[in-house]
Structure formats: C-alpha cells, structure tokens
Enzyme design. Structure first.
Site, PDB file in Angstrom:
ATOM      1  N   ASP A   1       3.577  -5.562   2.603  1.00  0.00           N
ATOM      2  CA  ASP A   1       3.845  -4.560   3.644  1.00  0.00           C
ATOM      3  C   ASP A   1       4.405  -5.192   4.920  1.00  0.00           C
ATOM      4  O   ASP A   1       4.546  -4.515   5.946  1.00  0.00           O
ATOM      5  CB  ASP A   1       2.558  -3.793   3.978  1.00  0.00           C
ATOM      6  CG  ASP A   1       2.218  -2.773   2.899  1.00  0.00           C
ATOM      7  OD1 ASP A   1       3.135  -2.018   2.501  1.00  0.00           O
ATOM      8  OD2 ASP A   1       1.064  -2.736   2.452  1.00  0.00           O
TER       9      ASP A   1
ATOM     10  N   ARG B   1      -6.410   4.091   9.829  1.00  0.00           N
ATOM     11  CA  ARG B   1      -6.175   2.661  10.070  1.00  0.00           C
ATOM     12  C   ARG B   1      -6.671   2.197  11.446  1.00  0.00           C
ATOM     13  O   ARG B   1      -7.144   1.080  11.602  1.00  0.00           O
ATOM     14  CB  ARG B   1      -4.670   2.369   9.975  1.00  0.00           C
ATOM     15  CG  ARG B   1      -4.051   2.689   8.622  1.00  0.00           C
ATOM     16  CD  ARG B   1      -4.446   1.688   7.566  1.00  0.00           C
ATOM     17  NE  ARG B   1      -3.907   2.022   6.261  1.00  0.00           N
ATOM     18  CZ  ARG B   1      -2.719   1.639   5.828  1.00  0.00           C
ATOM     19  NH1 ARG B   1      -1.932   0.918   6.598  1.00  0.00           N
ATOM     20  NH2 ARG B   1      -2.308   1.987   4.622  1.00  0.00           N
TER      21      ARG B   1
ATOM     22  N   GLU C   1       6.257  -3.011  12.804  1.00  0.00           N
ATOM     23  CA  GLU C   1       5.786  -2.313  13.999  1.00  0.00           C
ATOM     24  C   GLU C   1       4.264  -2.211  14.043  1.00  0.00           C
ATOM     25  O   GLU C   1       3.671  -2.128  15.123  1.00  0.00           O
ATOM     26  CB  GLU C   1       6.377  -0.899  14.060  1.00  0.00           C
ATOM     27  CG  GLU C   1       6.051  -0.236  15.378  1.00  0.00           C
ATOM     28  CD  GLU C   1       6.385   1.226  15.391  1.00  0.00           C
ATOM     29  OE1 GLU C   1       7.077   1.645  16.314  1.00  0.00           O
ATOM     30  OE2 GLU C   1       5.965   1.944  14.465  1.00  0.00           O
ATOM     31  N   ASP C   2       3.630  -2.249  12.888  1.00  0.00           N
ATOM     32  CA  ASP C   2       2.179  -2.086  12.866  1.00  0.00           C
ATOM     33  C   ASP C   2       1.438  -3.301  13.412  1.00  0.00           C
ATOM     34  O   ASP C   2       0.233  -3.229  13.653  1.00  0.00           O
ATOM     35  CB  ASP C   2       1.709  -1.785  11.433  1.00  0.00           C
ATOM     36  CG  ASP C   2       2.170  -0.413  10.982  1.00  0.00           C
ATOM     37  OD1 ASP C   2       2.182   0.507  11.829  1.00  0.00           O
ATOM     38  OD2 ASP C   2       2.549  -0.269   9.815  1.00  0.00           O
TER      39      ASP C   2
ATOM     40  N   ARG D   1      -3.295  -6.363   5.387  1.00  0.00           N
ATOM     41  CA  ARG D   1      -2.169  -6.494   6.318  1.00  0.00           C
ATOM     42  C   ARG D   1      -2.492  -7.367   7.534  1.00  0.00           C
ATOM     43  O   ARG D   1      -1.608  -7.652   8.342  1.00  0.00           O
ATOM     44  CB  ARG D   1      -1.711  -5.093   6.784  1.00  0.00           C
ATOM     45  CG  ARG D   1      -1.238  -4.207   5.637  1.00  0.00           C
ATOM     46  CD  ARG D   1      -0.341  -3.093   6.133  1.00  0.00           C
ATOM     47  NE  ARG D   1       0.784  -3.627   6.888  1.00  0.00           N
ATOM     48  CZ  ARG D   1       1.625  -2.909   7.605  1.00  0.00           C
ATOM     49  NH1 ARG D   1       1.470  -1.608   7.657  1.00  0.00           N
ATOM     50  NH2 ARG D   1       2.613  -3.462   8.276  1.00  0.00           N
TER      51      ARG D   1
ATOM     52  N   HIS E   1       0.152   7.434   9.947  1.00  0.00           N
ATOM     53  CA  HIS E   1       0.081   6.963  11.325  1.00  0.00           C
ATOM     54  C   HIS E   1       0.512   8.090  12.266  1.00  0.00           C
ATOM     55  O   HIS E   1       1.213   9.010  11.855  1.00  0.00           O
ATOM     56  CB  HIS E   1       1.034   5.769  11.538  1.00  0.00           C
ATOM     57  CG  HIS E   1       0.575   4.509  10.867  1.00  0.00           C
ATOM     58  ND1 HIS E   1       1.246   3.942   9.810  1.00  0.00           N
ATOM     59  CD2 HIS E   1      -0.472   3.706  11.115  1.00  0.00           C
ATOM     60  CE1 HIS E   1       0.620   2.832   9.434  1.00  0.00           C
ATOM     61  NE2 HIS E   1      -0.426   2.657  10.206  1.00  0.00           N
TER      62      HIS E   1
ATOM     63  N   CYS F   1       8.692   2.167  11.838  1.00  0.00           N
ATOM     64  CA  CYS F   1       7.842   1.005  11.519  1.00  0.00           C
ATOM     65  C   CYS F   1       8.621  -0.222  11.075  1.00  0.00           C
ATOM     66  O   CYS F   1       8.039  -1.296  10.916  1.00  0.00           O
ATOM     67  CB  CYS F   1       6.774   1.365  10.507  1.00  0.00           C
ATOM     68  SG  CYS F   1       7.350   2.286   9.120  1.00  0.00           S
TER      69      CYS F   1
ATOM     70  N   LEU G   1       0.842  -1.200   0.000  1.00  0.00           N
ATOM     71  CA  LEU G   1       0.000   0.000   0.000  1.00  0.00           C
ATOM     72  C   LEU G   1       0.874   1.245   0.000  1.00  0.00           C
ATOM     73  O   LEU G   1       1.864   1.303   0.738  1.00  0.00           O
ATOM     74  CB  LEU G   1      -0.873   0.017   1.263  1.00  0.00           C
ATOM     75  CG  LEU G   1      -1.781  -1.188   1.470  1.00  0.00           C
ATOM     76  CD1 LEU G   1      -2.378  -1.154   2.879  1.00  0.00           C
ATOM     77  CD2 LEU G   1      -2.870  -1.198   0.412  1.00  0.00           C
TER      78      LEU G   1
HETATM   79  C1  CIR Z   1       1.079   0.739   4.748  1.00  0.00           C
HETATM   80  O1  CIR Z   1       0.494   1.583   4.066  1.00  0.00           O
HETATM   81  O2  CIR Z   1       0.514   0.104   5.617  1.00  0.00           O
HETATM   82  C2  CIR Z   1       2.553   0.513   4.485  1.00  0.00           C
HETATM   83  N1  CIR Z   1       2.843   0.654   3.106  1.00  0.00           N
HETATM   84  C3  CIR Z   1       3.408   1.477   5.275  1.00  0.00           C
HETATM   85  C4  CIR Z   1       3.246   1.318   6.754  1.00  0.00           C
HETATM   86  C5  CIR Z   1       4.140   2.217   7.515  1.00  0.00           C
HETATM   87  N2  CIR Z   1       3.990   2.021   8.906  1.00  0.00           N
HETATM   88  C6  CIR Z   1       4.107   2.965   9.813  1.00  0.00           C
HETATM   89  O3  CIR Z   1       4.301   4.129   9.501  1.00  0.00           O
HETATM   90  N3  CIR Z   1       3.940   2.603  11.081  1.00  0.00           N
END
Ligand code: CIR
Length: 257
Positions: A61, A132, A66-67, A86, A165, A252, A19
């Site tokens: 992704d 999110r 970290e997410d 995700r 985020h 992340c 994404l």
């Molecule tokens: C996303 O859109 O979920 C990933 N391409 C990027 C996530 C980045 N995560 C973050 O800043 N904690």
C-alpha cells in the site's frame, strides 16, 4: 494554496496484495504503473516538482503516500497509520520531508492517524475519526493544529461504511467549494461553504484533488466533471481504475506541499 512539491511512490510488484474491500478484482500492475506515471505527469504540468520515494517492496500500500504524513506551511506531521501493515511506510517518508521542513512532528502511540482522514479548508482542519484514525490520534493532531492557529473539527465517519477515509468522500476544492459524496455525514462546521454532491453513481469521483488551479478528477464520471466546469473550474480527468480496486484515489497518491 499553491503547491510546489509532491512526494509519490510508484506501485510495487506486490501492489495487488495490499488492503482492499473492493470487489472489483485484482489490479493490473502494468496499468497501475501507467496510471501512476500519468498522475505524476499531470502534477508536473501543474508546476509541481515531483519527487519519487524509494520503492517499498514490503509495503504493497506504499503508493498511497498521503496516508503517511500531513504537510502544512511551516511544519509537517508524520502520521501513524491505523493498519499495522502500513506503519513501516513512514520510515522512508520522514527523511524526504526532513529535507523540506525544519519542524517535523509525530503522531505518537497509542494514537493512530491516516493522512487520508485529514482535510484542510482555509482555516478549518477536518479530522476524520475512522476505522483507521482513532480518537487519540485525532486529538493529537487537533492539538497541534490549534496551536498553529487552525480550527480543528473531529468528525466521526465510522458509521459511513463506504468511506475508508474522510477524503474518500469529503474534499475541499478551494474557492469556497466542497465536493461531498452522497454518503458523507452532515458536517455543521462546513455549512458556510458551497457543497457539490454527486449522485450516488458518481460517489467515487468525490475523491478529487485541486492543484494549482486545476481539479484532477477520476475519469469516467462525466456529471461531476460537467458540474465543476459549469462552476468555471478547470478539470483534468485521470484514469484511476487500478487504484480504485485497492480503495485508493487521486488524493492519496501524493503528499503535496
Ligand atoms: C488501504 O486500505 O490502506 C489502501 N489500500 C488504500 C488507501 C487509500 N488512501 C486514502 O484514501 N487516503
């Protein structure tokens, strides 16, 4: 807080199909792998045992680990990412965390929560309500945090369109200092801290990571580096160009505990 461990996952072959809202074009996988290796090397040099998670070829992704979870001193929380594509990433993170934590909690449906929306600053836990992380997910984490003696604050960042985020633009660097992008919303709960705000051209560099006495900062943002150095902070620039193209940054790329 001194970290001893980090979980990471290297970018997979389908990294470029993750994404992103960025208009910088597709990332180069070879460069991304090199930048990821340098990031892991920096963490190792800072005294952290870096554990690579299994490759996740179905999750482009998945390198933004970290997410998928929140790590606290006595317990961790498996997140429930807001992007349906995700959600499957958590399955391989949970067993790795179970090896380190006896108490593993979960964000439950209908809650969604991305770890990138959560920032711990001493006893304050900032939780971003974002595109999110929904209200139910934020509230679940707030309840968990309150029971653990932390002071949760839910911050609505949905109007700050440039912030995917919370930690895309709001980061606590320890020693009383917050680094905030110029487009971060006002947050009354952090008024008692010092704030460092880059000029808009360096907003991306607000996604910086303080680890064991060093601030890892994105390479190419000299004014933020100089401002931190002027405050006596040791900084280490790392090239994140390929992660930036996928809306990611230094925070992340690892789960630290
Ligand atoms: C996303 O859109 O979920 C990933 N391409 C990027 C996530 C980045 N995560 C973050 O800043 N904690």
């Amino acid at each position: 807080m001194r970290y001893t461990h980090a979980l990471v996952r290297r970018p997979c072959a389908r990294f470029a199909s993750g994404l992103t809202q960025s208009t910088e074009g597709p990332p180069d996988l070879v460069r991304a792998l090199a930048q990821h290796a340098a990031y892991c090397g920096a963490l190792t040099e800072l005294g952290i045992e870096v554990t690579p998670l299994p490759d996740a070829p179905d999750h482009p992704d998945g390198t933004f680990v970290e997410d998928t979870a929140l790590c606290f001193k006595e317990f961790c929380v498996i997140a429930r990412p807001g992007a349906p594509s995700r959600r499957g990433e958590c399955a391989s993170v949970a067993p790795a965390l179970q090896r380190h934590y006896r108490r593993v909690l979960n964000i439950e449906e209908p809650g969604t929560l991305d770890g990138g929306d959560v920032c711990l600053a001493e006893d304050l836990l900032l939780i971003g309500h974002s595109a999110r992380t929904n209200e139910a997910g934020a509230r679940q984490l707030a309840d968990i945090a309150r029971a653990a003696g932390l002071k949760p604050h839910i911050i609505d960042i949905r109007a700050s369109r440039a912030l995917l985020h919370l930690k895309s633009g709001i980061n606590y660097l320890g020693e009383g200092l917050f680094l905030l992008s110029s487009n971060a919303p006002a947050i009354p709960a952090i008024e008692r801290f010092e704030h460092l705000v880059p000029d808009a051209a360096e907003d991306y560099a607000a996604n910086a990571l303080a680890v064991n006495g060093t601030v890892l900062i994105a390479a190419g943002y000299p004014r933020i580096g100089a401002a931190l150095a002027a405050r006596g902070r040791r900084t280490q620039p790392l090239d994140t160009s390929e992660f930036r193209k996928m809306d990611g940054g230094l925070t992340c790329l690892s789960l630290r505990f």
